[in-house]
Design an enzyme around this catalytic site. Structure first.
Site, PDB file in Angstrom:
ATOM      1  N   GLY A  44       0.805  -1.228   0.000  1.00 58.08           N
ATOM      2  CA  GLY A  44       0.000   0.000   0.000  1.00 58.08           C
ATOM      3  C   GLY A  44       0.832   1.269   0.000  1.00 58.08           C
ATOM      4  O   GLY A  44       2.054   1.228   0.146  1.00 58.08           O
ATOM      5  N   CYS A  45       0.158   2.413  -0.183  1.00 50.73           N
ATOM      6  CA  CYS A  45       0.799   3.723  -0.155  1.00 50.73           C
ATOM      7  C   CYS A  45       0.972   4.168   1.313  1.00 50.73           C
ATOM      8  O   CYS A  45       0.055   3.955   2.092  1.00 50.73           O
ATOM      9  CB  CYS A  45      -0.050   4.778  -0.867  1.00 50.73           C
ATOM     10  SG  CYS A  45      -0.450   4.344  -2.578  1.00 50.73           S
ATOM     11  N   PRO A  46       2.029   4.829   1.712  1.00 50.61           N
ATOM     12  CA  PRO A  46       3.169   5.198   0.863  1.00 50.61           C
ATOM     13  C   PRO A  46       4.316   4.205   0.940  1.00 50.61           C
ATOM     14  O   PRO A  46       5.401   4.493   0.458  1.00 50.61           O
ATOM     15  CB  PRO A  46       3.610   6.533   1.483  1.00 50.61           C
ATOM     16  CG  PRO A  46       3.370   6.342   2.958  1.00 50.61           C
ATOM     17  CD  PRO A  46       2.191   5.406   3.075  1.00 50.61           C
ATOM     18  N   THR A  47       4.061   3.002   1.530  1.00 49.34           N
ATOM     19  CA  THR A  47       5.151   2.030   1.664  1.00 49.34           C
ATOM     20  C   THR A  47       5.691   1.634   0.289  1.00 49.34           C
ATOM     21  O   THR A  47       6.904   1.474   0.103  1.00 49.34           O
ATOM     22  CB  THR A  47       4.633   0.776   2.417  1.00 49.34           C
ATOM     23  OG1 THR A  47       3.945   1.211   3.578  1.00 49.34           O
ATOM     24  CG2 THR A  47       5.767  -0.142   2.822  1.00 49.34           C
TER      25      THR A  47
END
Lengths: 75, 317
Positions: free
Chosen positions: A10-13
């Protein structure tokens, strides 16, 4: 060509993982980044462009995820 | 010997611009400090913390319009609080029928969504218009850097929203489709020639296409503020409506002054009335005509009155 598989991330990973992976390749080389549909494909390419990398293209695969191709640009 | 009752001396000129708000109970006031656009330097924050610790209660309150409020200040300490805060750099905020401290999002310096410099606009408005008496009621201004509009600009008397109008250089397009993918309102779709098709009517001017485009085939044609007027919240909420588009950033202060001019005149003898209710009374065309004289390139041809929000409690007359 290096493939950076960020499907399921997922964001921001996903963006941070892409940044880390791009540290390992040389400037001028190209990489393929696999991104899920939805927020990831909307956010990650734009963030990588803002980092200074050159986006070369984007295509959707038959399975539904996206492949972003970019050239690493050293700052 | 009992303590002699000294008469309390206070410099009343400090109270004129407002910002000192009576609390429950005896002698205590809230002192609302001005934080235009919600931006505060770290040294100032430290200074405020020092003064709050010395003269205030155990906490401060962050107001919904980005001010810091010192709580439990004894009115006898007004002068020393103002002096220690350094009046020149830390003026107290206003209340009453005046132009209030403008609210703004972080702007465009570090926020990747920001299209315009809302912080600069907020500082300018604060410097030039803060505290201006309207003669009628409060007057609130807010700046949002993009159409995502975190500051809820349309709930203000004048609300500004950063915008860019995109244009496409088809020859530079590599048909990657990122723009269509990024376009939430679906103003951009991919055509049969595998190039973007732009539906201007759907565009909300957010600029996401320009930001994502790898080859700068999408670029900005116009930049400025989308301006909505006549909003307010409170007991009987109104949402402001569209009066101007792509207003250049450097004309913001002039624009608000022109609106204020109309408000002051048209609300004459109507008592304590907000701008939105004056527009409903006069009809939006009257304000459009007034604005068009100064802002012919930005004023829209027609608009609708501020929109009444039904709160479902209490019947509105």
């Amino acid at each position: 060509m290096q493939v950076i598989d960020l499907r399921g991330v997922g964001c921001p990973t996903n963006f941070v993982k892409a940044k880390l992976a791009l540290e390992d390749i040389a400037a001028g080389e190209t990489a393929q980044i696999l991104l899920d549909d939805g927020e990831p494909v909307k956010n990650v390419p734009r963030s990588l462009k803002a980092e200074g990398h050159k986006l070369l293209g984007l295509r959707q695969t038959d399975e539904g995820h996206y492949v972003l191709e970019l050239e690493k640009v050293e700052d | 010997m009992s303590k002699a009752q000294q008469p309390t001396k206070i410099d009343l000129s400090n109270l004129k611009s407002g910002g000192f708000i009576k609390e429950r109970g005896k002698d205590l006031f809230t002192v609302r400090l001005r934080v235009p656009g919600g931006r505060m330097s770290v040294p100032r924050l430290k200074k405020i913390a020092e003064v709050a610790e010395k003269y205030g209660g155990e906490f401060v309150h962050l107001s919904v319009r980005q001010s810091i409020e010192l709580i439990n200040i004894n009115f006898k300490d007004f002068d020393v609080v103002v002096e220690e805060l350094g009046e020149a750099t830390q003026k107290v905020a206003s209340c009453g029928a005046r132009v209030r401290v403008p609210v703004a999002c972080g702007g465009c310096e570090y926020n990747p969504n920001g299209l315009v410099d809302t912080q600069k606009s907020a500082q300018e408005v604060d410097e030039k218009l803060f505290g201006t008496a309207t003669g009628h009621h409060k007057f609130k201004v807010a700046f949002a850097g993009c159409p995502f509009d975190c500051p809820k600009s349309a709930t203000n008397d004048v609300g500004f929203q950063g915008a860019i109008y995109p244009q496409l250089d088809k020859a530079a397009c590599i048909s990657c489709g990122l723009c269509a993918k990024s376009c939430v309102p679906k103003a951009i779709t991919m055509g049969e020639d595998n190039k973007p098709v732009f539906n201007a009517e759907r565009c909300i001017w957010c600029g996401d296409c320009v930001k994502v485009c790898p080859t700068s085939a999408w670029s900005e044609k116009r930049r400025g503020y989308t301006v909505r007027i006549g909003g307010k919240w409170g007991r009987n909420p109104l949402v402001g409506t569209l009066f101007a588009t792509f207003l250049p950033e450097e004309r913001v202060v002039d624009f608000i002054s022109t609106v204020l001019e109309w408000y002051k005149e048209k609300a004459e003898a109507l008592g304590r009335i907000r701008l939105g209710d004056v527009i409903i009374k006069e009809g939006p065309q009257a304000l459009l005509d007034h604005l068009r004289k100064q802002f012919p390139d930005n004023t829209v041809t027609a608009t609708i009155p501020p929109q009444v929000i039904e709160t479902q409690v209490g019947i509105r007359s």
